[in-house]
Design a protein around this motif. Structure first.
Motif, mmCIF file in Angstrom:
data_model
loop_
_atom_site.group_PDB
_atom_site.id
_atom_site.type_symbol
_atom_site.label_atom_id
_atom_site.label_comp_id
_atom_site.label_asym_id
_atom_site.label_seq_id
_atom_site.Cartn_x
_atom_site.Cartn_y
_atom_site.Cartn_z
ATOM 1 N N GLU A 112 -11.633 -36.835 -9.291
ATOM 2 C CA GLU A 112 -10.647 -37.906 -9.384
ATOM 3 C C GLU A 112 -9.260 -37.279 -9.434
ATOM 4 O O GLU A 112 -8.940 -36.553 -10.369
ATOM 5 N N ILE A 120 -17.564 -35.713 -7.622
ATOM 6 C CA ILE A 120 -16.370 -36.552 -7.511
ATOM 7 C C ILE A 120 -15.246 -35.816 -8.219
ATOM 8 O O ILE A 120 -15.400 -35.406 -9.374
ATOM 9 N N GLN A 157 -15.546 -43.917 -10.331
ATOM 10 C CA GLN A 157 -16.930 -43.458 -10.171
ATOM 11 C C GLN A 157 -17.882 -44.629 -9.944
ATOM 12 O O GLN A 157 -18.764 -44.553 -9.091
#
Length: 108
Positions: free
Chosen positions: A67, A65, A2
């Motif tokens: 991941e 985001i 991030q």
């Protein structure tokens, strides 16, 4: 990852091409379906940033985001600029040194 993504967005929004390039591996690839081309190596990545970020006064806002693992993330961005407004998806891969080695980019 991030922090790397946030650094990328901040440098690109500031039109800091050198700062943005410092986040990429020397052999990095940006494959952008929306422009129909792949950019391989730092010189090509520089050209991409100058043309599509600086040239279009692009401003990016992070939307999400995901991941996938320690080396891969899917990033959703809100892009505005001289071209109007678009939502983009960046599939970002980093190398073990924490540098971007590949971005697969497309628009929603």
């Amino acid at each position: 990852m991030q922090k790397l993504i946030e650094s990328f967005i901040m440098a690109a929004n500031a039109f800091d091409v050198e700062g943005t390039l410092s986040l990429f591996a020397a052999d990095a690839v940006i494959d952008d379906v929306s422009v129909g081309d792949a950019f391989v190596g730092r010189n090509d990545v520089r050209h991409y940033l100058e043309r599509f970020f600086v040239g279009y006064s692009t401003n990016s806002k992070l939307l999400s985001i995901e991941e996938l693992d320690e080396f891969h993330s899917d990033v959703r961005l809100d892009f505005t600029g001289d071209f109007g407004h678009e939502i983009g998806i960046l599939k970002i891969a980093v190398n073990p040194d924490g540098l971007i080695e590949r971005i697969d980019a497309d628009l929603e």
